[in-house]
Design an enzyme around this catalytic site. Structure first.
Site, short mmCIF file in Angstrom:
data_model
loop_
_atom_site.label_atom_id
_atom_site.label_comp_id
_atom_site.label_asym_id
_atom_site.label_seq_id
_atom_site.Cartn_x
_atom_site.Cartn_y
_atom_site.Cartn_z
N LYS A 54 0.85 -1.23 0.05
CA LYS A 54 0.12 -0.02 -0.01
C LYS A 54 0.90 1.26 -0.08
CE LYS A 54 -3.91 -2.18 2.17
NZ LYS A 54 -4.67 -2.47 3.32
N GLN A 98 -4.63 -1.10 9.61
CA GLN A 98 -4.50 -2.50 9.15
C GLN A 98 -5.18 -3.53 9.88
OE1 GLN A 98 -3.39 -2.91 6.03
NE2 GLN A 98 -4.16 -5.12 6.36
N ASP A 124 -11.46 3.33 4.27
CA ASP A 124 -12.03 2.12 4.05
C ASP A 124 -13.58 1.98 4.06
OD1 ASP A 124 -9.78 0.16 3.45
OD2 ASP A 124 -9.55 0.32 5.65
#
Ligand code: NAP
Length: 309
Positions: A54, A98, A124
């Protein structure tokens, strides 16, 4: 006839290519690049690889990406302090914690932490405010994996409106948002899960079948209507020979990979589905690359909304 392969890597590359000039233009207008703050707790090897990818992908398109790392022994309060600092940071438009968090953080930790992220920086799309917006079809930041699936379908000219869609899996991060995105694009949607009776017969009615359950090779040709589009979200790492032999036919790339290195990654969909489906996403190389591309896209979107430029 073998199913058309929906190439997630190619579509993800297309999205990145579109993002580069858009990020450059934002940076020129705002006087700073869009900023992504990633928080990693503990030393989960898979998470470390995901985070590294990422960070690299973000830098490749010109985003600023910073990593905050906490030891596995960190408390939820310490993690919440890091999230709070990122919430207040002028340089960061998007925050990603994460998953999974270390088990030692206790049950409910993930929900507490995700809920603490400012909805405007919730890259997200997990925050209840963003989930509510998605339900009402006025979403801005939407979960990356299901929105990546929509991009893949759109850019592969698979029509969604009027289609009968079946989503297997009802998690908050994939199944539910996937079903809502398809619904808002006028598919008639059924969600299946571990308690669904006669799942196979329901799946076999789908024009678009999405599987997101994490069960290797669960979806066999009997689940698939001839010509249907099948999207395989599952990621299953197999190390057991009997499981590999069930999931990967002799001579397949999966079987070769396993013989060479002792493990293989397969999806939820059995390879033989390619003989029945009209279009199919491979694993790896299907939905996975799109998830990261959508993370980058969401970061730019969050930056534009925050900076109003
Ligand atoms: P999850 O939270 O574990 O949810 C799994 C869902 O599948 C649940 O709703 C569960 O039903 C359902 N399920 C499990 N076994 C089933 C069965 N035998 N029959 C029918 N339904 C069944 O998983 P997730 O986070 O949604 O992820 C699903 C898969 O997608 C995993 O393999 C994950 O690694 C992968 N994934 C891939 C990406 C990507 O970028 N490609 C991103 C995220 C996730 P119940 O609700 O009834 O328990």
């Amino acid at each position: 006839m073998a199913a058309r392969r929906l190439d997630g890597i190619a579509v993800a590359n297309q999205i990145r290519a579109e993002l580069r000039p858009a990020v450059e233009a934002f940076t020129a207008r705002a006087g700073r690049p869009p900023g992504l703050g990633i928080v990693l707790v503990g030393e989960n090897p898979a998470s470390e690889i995901y985070v590294r990818n990422k960070l690299k992908s973000a830098a490749d398109v010109g985003l600023r990406a910073d990593l905050a790392q906490l030891p596995a022994t960190a408390s939820v309060s310490q993690l919440l302090e890091v999230v709070d600092a990122l919430n207040r940071s002028e340089a960061h438009d998007a925050i990603l914690v994460q998953s999974p968090l270390p088990e030692a953080m206790g049950p409910g930790a993930e929900r507490r932490v995700f809920d603490a992220i400012s909805p405007d920086k919730d890259v997200d799309g997990f925050h209840p405010v963003n989930v509510g917006r998605l339900v009402q079809n006025r979403a801005t930041l939407v979960a990356c994996t299901p929105s990546g699936v929509i991009e893949l379908l759109n850019r592969s000219n698979i029509s969604i409106a009027g289609a009968r869609a079946v989503v297997i899996g009802r998690s908050d991060i994939v199944g539910k948002p996937m079903a809502l995105l398809l619904l808002h694009r006028h598919a008639t949607v059924t969600i299946c899960h571990s308690r669904t009776s006669d799942l196979q017969a329901i799946a076999a009615q789908a024009d678009i079948l999405v599987s997101a359950i994490g069960r290797a090779a669960f979806v066999t040709p009997a689940f698939v209507k001839a010509g249907a589009t099948v999207v395989d979200v599952g990621i299953n790492r197999l190390t057991d020979r009997a499981e590999v032999e069930r999931a990967c036919p002799p001579g397949s790339k999966g079987r070769e990979d396993f013989e060479r290195r002792g493990w293989v990654v397969v999806g939820d969909v059995h390879e033989s589905v390619a003989e029945v489906a009209g279009a199919l996403t491979p694993v790896p190389g299907g939905v996975g690359p799109l998830t990261i591309a959508m993370l980058l896209k969401n970061t730019l979107l969050a930056a534009r909304l925050r900076a109003q430029c």
